[in-house]
Design a protein around this motif. Sequence first.
Motif, PDB file in Angstrom:
ATOM      1  N   VAL A 183      -1.208 -13.866  -3.016  1.00  0.00           N
ATOM      2  CA  VAL A 183      -1.359 -12.825  -4.030  1.00  0.00           C
ATOM      3  C   VAL A 183      -1.380 -11.480  -3.327  1.00  0.00           C
ATOM      4  N   GLY A 220      -2.039  -9.264   1.482  1.00  0.00           N
ATOM      5  CA  GLY A 220      -2.196 -10.337   0.521  1.00  0.00           C
ATOM      6  C   GLY A 220      -3.243 -11.335   0.965  1.00  0.00           C
ATOM      7  N   ASP A 242       0.685  -1.119  -6.501  1.00  0.00           N
ATOM      8  CA  ASP A 242       0.365  -0.068  -7.471  1.00  0.00           C
ATOM      9  C   ASP A 242       1.571   0.172  -8.386  1.00  0.00           C
ATOM     10  N   SER A 278      -2.745   2.381 -11.793  1.00  0.00           N
ATOM     11  CA  SER A 278      -3.178   0.997 -11.926  1.00  0.00           C
ATOM     12  C   SER A 278      -2.740   0.175 -10.726  1.00  0.00           C
ATOM     13  N   THR A 279      -3.458  -0.926 -10.508  1.00  0.00           N
ATOM     14  CA  THR A 279      -3.034  -1.903  -9.507  1.00  0.00           C
ATOM     15  C   THR A 279      -2.654  -3.186 -10.225  1.00  0.00           C
ATOM     16  N   HIS A 280      -1.765  -3.935  -9.605  1.00  0.00           N
ATOM     17  CA  HIS A 280      -1.244  -5.173 -10.184  1.00  0.00           C
ATOM     18  C   HIS A 280      -1.297  -6.269  -9.132  1.00  0.00           C
ATOM     19  N   LEU A 281      -1.604  -7.476  -9.576  1.00  0.00           N
ATOM     20  CA  LEU A 281      -1.578  -8.638  -8.693  1.00  0.00           C
ATOM     21  C   LEU A 281      -0.239  -9.338  -8.859  1.00  0.00           C
ATOM     22  N   THR A 311      -1.466  -7.131  -3.797  1.00  0.00           N
ATOM     23  CA  THR A 311      -1.894  -6.054  -4.684  1.00  0.00           C
ATOM     24  C   THR A 311      -0.909  -4.903  -4.539  1.00  0.00           C
TER      25      THR A 311
END
Length: 89
Positions: A73, A28, A77, A2-5, A75
Amino acid sequence: MSTHLLFSYGTLRQPEVQREVFGRELDGRADEITGYALSELTITDPTVIATSGSAVHPVLRPTDDETGIAGTVFTLDDAEIAASSTPGS
């Protein structure tokens, strides 16, 4: 995977802090968050002070004000999130 912000308004936008926490400079984009006001917090941890170059760090406090707080922001993982929360990483 998954990726997360991750939104940052403070020292995590500094490349040297990113390298210390994540082992690399992050990619970012500019963004902002509303419903918060900027305040300051004095840090006493010498490692944090040495990495960021300051004992005073910005913090967000909830407010009814809808003025935006500028930030970035990033990104990340799953592995980067896990590594950043591991003591000694």
